[in-house]
Design an enzyme around this catalytic site. Structure first.
Site, PDB file in Angstrom:
ATOM      1  N   ASP A   1       0.822  -1.140   0.134  1.00 13.86           N
ATOM      2  CA  ASP A   1      -0.025   0.083   0.051  1.00 13.86           C
ATOM      3  C   ASP A   1       0.867   1.204   0.007  1.00 13.86           C
ATOM      4  O   ASP A   1       2.057   1.363   0.181  1.00 13.86           O
ATOM      5  CB  ASP A   1      -0.991  -0.089   1.100  1.00 13.86           C
ATOM      6  CG  ASP A   1      -2.286   0.723   1.037  1.00 13.86           C
ATOM      7  OD1 ASP A   1      -2.191   1.518  -0.037  1.00 13.86           O
ATOM      8  OD2 ASP A   1      -3.173   0.623   1.714  1.00 13.86           O
TER       9      ASP A   1
ATOM     10  N   GLU B   1       3.006   6.746  -2.447  1.00 16.39           N
ATOM     11  CA  GLU B   1       2.762   7.834  -3.179  1.00 16.39           C
ATOM     12  C   GLU B   1       3.314   9.172  -2.735  1.00 16.39           C
ATOM     13  O   GLU B   1       3.611  10.366  -3.675  1.00 16.39           O
ATOM     14  CB  GLU B   1       1.222   8.204  -3.658  1.00 16.39           C
ATOM     15  CG  GLU B   1       0.535   6.992  -4.282  1.00 16.39           C
ATOM     16  CD  GLU B   1      -0.088   6.316  -3.036  1.00 16.39           C
ATOM     17  OE1 GLU B   1      -0.712   5.271  -3.792  1.00 16.39           O
ATOM     18  OE2 GLU B   1       0.091   6.390  -1.801  1.00 16.39           O
TER      19      GLU B   1
ATOM     20  N   ASP C   1      -8.730   3.714  -3.654  1.00 16.99           N
ATOM     21  CA  ASP C   1      -9.660   4.013  -2.620  1.00 16.99           C
ATOM     22  C   ASP C   1     -10.966   4.808  -3.210  1.00 16.99           C
ATOM     23  O   ASP C   1     -10.963   6.135  -3.382  1.00 16.99           O
ATOM     24  CB  ASP C   1      -9.306   5.202  -1.287  1.00 16.99           C
ATOM     25  CG  ASP C   1      -8.053   4.507  -0.698  1.00 16.99           C
ATOM     26  OD1 ASP C   1      -7.848   3.265  -0.913  1.00 16.99           O
ATOM     27  OD2 ASP C   1      -7.645   4.906   0.263  1.00 16.99           O
TER      28      ASP C   1
END
Length: 807
Positions: free
Chosen positions: A427, A430, A491
């Site tokens: 995950d 970024e 998401d």
């Protein structure tokens, strides 16, 4: 997100006599040097500065272009899989006002003044398929969009711009996972990786600086610096590419077919390896399971309710309540993780563990990494923390350019593999800090977009070395990330319109050279309306959103249900449970088809879920279709994305078979389709061979026995190779001569069932011996022992084409 509109600048009077004329454009070439791979031009700006412009021929249909305000840089690349290529054969013709380079496929013309590069198909003398725009004028001598050149910012840093001509009706695709309409014309995009927060904006987790045009070319910008693409947002006759760097470096790839362009692009940046076969099964997840007892109860319920499942994914609470990532189990909530994962594995379920590349201050891992200098640092030597509120404050990011830090991180993860984990959900990634200086000397600005690539590479290569096949479940990516599958879509809110955006994002990512991608079935977050109230917990879930999203997920390369609310099918009620079971069982029976298409995608660079324009590029009606797609070569999938249970669907030219009714439908037209909650609009291309396996609880539970081969409206000939990971390939082919259909099936491991739809079988025989025909819904079946028989002949005639339909 919330920027105010500057009305004052909009309404200010326009002084057409005060039009800026840029002085740093390339005006003309004043000299050149012939080289082994092409030409180096010496170009001049209006102010008289000389700037080099390099043209290197990589292949007969691939050209590399580079220029720099100072000196063209030559450096190793994390994106490319090689940095040297043998030059193809080419010729150079030099005239006073033009230089022409010619390969076996291309003709490149370079005008002296004004400077302009134009690229033609060698066989065409009419118009270039690619040309720099040098005449997008405004108010006389001014420019609406300036030609190729440079700009000096307020901070003194120079950045570069390329400007390209656009023909009327031209469409553009790619640029990574973009949630906007698939055709990027008229939009403006950034290649700058961020934590998106929804799937309906221009922001992106996965930026790929590669686009394709219906003019027949691909443009791959080889840069990790921030990039802006103004795709008709400034002008109707030009688009421009702006890089926050003084160097322009791009590869121009000629097709003209998109499929050829994708192959050439992935020749440069690498192909995706085929993920492990078990990864194509159903993943169940939640944000998040909080205890060992809860995890085992979910899988027990999954099996008791007859749902196939291969993976359960544990979000960060396996490490406790945070902050994360500490690499250490919460032994109170998960007292026996080794035993838990062993018992899950006995039920055919593997365990995926959530991680990210950040380590929290106060943990043992932080102290160890800090002492060894493994974290990203500012120029002064202090830790440069990423801003990532989900995982806590005071985080440190791993420096993956430091080989020792990379190995240390992998060793932490290897311990978890030794305990029984099978894969990691990689995950985040970024938010790599811009003010950092990396171990290898590169800046945070240059590395920000590359960080997801290096992060997922480290984890993928660990699992590859450990298991023999690599796998991640990543959120962030950049060009080259297809080498380290799989990524998922991030998401989303739980709504049908967010699901529609997710479809666009998946198709856009596929047009960017990435074959494998997934998304959160049911949506990650609550419904958007839940945030109108103070507390979201307990907000009702929408069964329609779940079912429609699951139907879309079943026909994606990878399938995971995940969200802040429970996404187990039975939590939506008995009706939804039954529909979900039906689609998940269909997914598992289709695994021979899905895995075989994945193997082909790995070899060609084509996505498993393909935009209609990729499959039917010459049909203009497909150019803007982004809510229906081809799943592999054979299935046309049209998810329902509104509450109306109706939608318009375009069937390209040819014949199609309705998957549910088995009616044959003529294509080349639009249909108005009504589909109840239990029905996903789904068609199969006439002539297709669709292999199916037996019912299983998990992917590798049984061999392909029986192997079912569904033939849809058999045409003149058909071929399909069934790939089955480490097992022998099963080649299947047929040839039709009038009313006779000759079928060959080689190396089948057991019984074979051939079912024909869209045609009626009169007789069936193998090696002269008659075979029994069995009627099944919508078709007829022949069964034989594939270990002793490899050929059969059917006598058949076509059924009628059904109609009429709304157009």
């Amino acid at each position: 997100m919330t920027g105010a509109i500057d009305w004052a600048s909009i309404t200010a009077p326009l002084d057409v006599e005060d039009i800026h004329t840029p002085s740093r454009i390339l005006r003309r070439w004043v000299g050149l040097e012939r080289r082994e791979t092409g030409v180096l031009f010496h170009c001049e700006t209006p102010a008289g500065r000389v700037v080099d412009f390099s043209v290197d021929l990589i292949k007969p249909d691939v050209v590399r272009v580079r220029t720099n305000w100072e000196t063209i840089r030559h450096a190793p690349s994390d994106i490319l899989i090689r940095d040297r290529w043998p030059a193809p054969r080419f010729t150079i013709e030099e005239l006073p006002d033009q230089v022409t380079l010619t390969t076996e496929r291309l003709r490149l013309a370079f005008s002296r003044s004004p400077w302009q590069m134009r690229v033609y198909d060698r066989e065409s003398e009419v118009a270039p398929f690619f040309a720099q725009r040098v005449n997008d004028r405004a108010y006389g001598r001014g420019y609406e969009v300036a030609p190729i050149g440079f700009h000096e910012g307020a901070d003194g840093r120079v950045n570069v711009r390329e400007t390209v001509a656009v023909t009327p009706g031209e469409a553009f695709y790619g640029l990574g996972e973009k949630f906007t309409p698939l055709n990027k014309w008229g939009q403006e995009h950034l290649s700058w990786t961020v934590d998106v927060g929804n799937v309906s904006s221009y922001r992106s987790y996965k930026n790929v600086p590669f686009l394709m045009s219906t003019a027949g070319y691909g443009l791959f910008v080889h840069s990790s610096h921030p990039i802006a693409y103004r795709m008709g947002s400034e002008s109707s006759i030009s688009y421009s590419v702006h890089i926050d760097d003084a160097q322009l470096d791009y590869f121009l790839i000629y097709g003209p077919s998109f499929q050829h362009i994708l192959k050439q692009y992935t020749d440069l940046t690498g192909r995706a390896p085929v993920p492990p076969k078990w990864s194509f099964g159903f993943w169940i997840s939640r944000c998040g399971y909080r205890s060992q007892e809860e995890v085992e109860r979910v899988i027990q319920e999954m099996r008791a309710r007859d749902f196939p499942c291969d993976v359960i994914s544990l979000d960060p609470w396996w490490m406790g309540e945070g902050p994360w990532t500490t690499f250490e189990w919460d032994r109170e909530a998960f007292p026996e993780p080794e035993e838990m994962m062993r018992r899950l594995r006995e039920r055919g379920v593997r365990t995926c563990l959530w991680i990210h590349p950040y380590v929290p201050q106060g943990s043992d891992a932080y102290a160890e990494g800090l002492e060894r200098g493994y974290f990203l640092e500012r120029p002064g030597g202090t830790v440069s923390p990423p801003v990532e509120s989900f995982s806590g404050s005071d985080l440190a990011a791993l420096d993956f350019t430091n080989p020792e830090a990379r190995a240390w991180y992998q060793e932490k993860l290897r311990d978890l593999l030794d305990m029984g984990a099978s894969v990691f959900k990689t995950d985040f990634g970024e938010q790599a800090p811009v003010d950092a200086v990396y171990h290898d000397g590169r800046s945070g600005l240059e590395m920000h977009n590359l960080y997801p690539l290096l992060y997922n590479q480290a984890v993928f290569e660990l699992t590859e070395a450990y298991f023999g096949r690599g796998l991640t479940w990543g959120r962030s990516a950049y060009a080259g990330s297809q080498r380290y599958p799989v990524q998922w879509g991030g998401d989303s809110y739980s709504s049908l319109d967010q699901m529609a955006c997710q479809i666009r994002g998946l198709l856009s990512y596929g047009m960017s050279g990435v074959p494998f991608c997934s998304h959160d079935v049911g949506g990650f977050d609550y419904a958007p309306e839940a945030f109108d109230q103070e507390v979201q917990e307990g907000y009702p879930k929408d069964p329609q959103v779940y079912v429609r999203w699951l139907q879309f997920g079943v026909f994606s390369s990878h399938l995971r249900a995940h969200g802040k609310q429970p996404r187990e099918p039975w939590t939506y009620g008995a009706e939804i449970e039954e529909i979900a079971r039906r689609y998940l069982k269909l997914r598992y029976r289709l695994l021979p088809y899905i895995y075989s298409e994945a193997v082909r995608s790995s070899r060609t660079g084509l996505p498993v879920a393909r935009p209609m324009v990729l499959a039917y590029q010459d049909d203009p009606a497909t150019h803007d279709l982004d809510l229906q797609y081809m799943f592999g070569e054979s299935f046309l999938v049209a998810p329902i994305v509104t509450e109306r249970n109706r939608r318009r669907i375009y069937l390209p030219d040819g014949e199609w078979v309705d998957y549910w009714t088995k009616d044959v439908v003529a294509g080349g037209r639009w249909l108005e389709v009504e589909a109840g909650l239990e029905t996903l609009p789904l068609w199969v291309r006439a002539g297709a061979i669709v292999p199916m396996g037996p019912d299983v609880d998990y992917v590798d539970q049984k061999p392909l026995d029986p192997l079912t081969l569904e033939l849809y409206r058999p045409r003149r000939d058909g071929v399909f190779t069934v790939h089955d990971e480490d097992e022998r390939d099963i080649p299947v082919r047929y040839a039709r001569q009038g009313g006779q259909l000759h079928i060959n099936v080689s190396d089948a491991p057991g019984q074979v069932q051939v079912i024909v739809y869209g045609a009626s079988i009169e007789t069936a025989a193998a090696h002269g011996t008659a075979l029994q025909l069995t009627t099944c819904p919508g078709g007829q079946m022949v069964r034989f022992d594939g270990t002793t028989t490899d050929a059969l002949t059917l006598v058949l005639h076509d059924t009628a084409v059904q109609g009429p339909f709304s157009q």
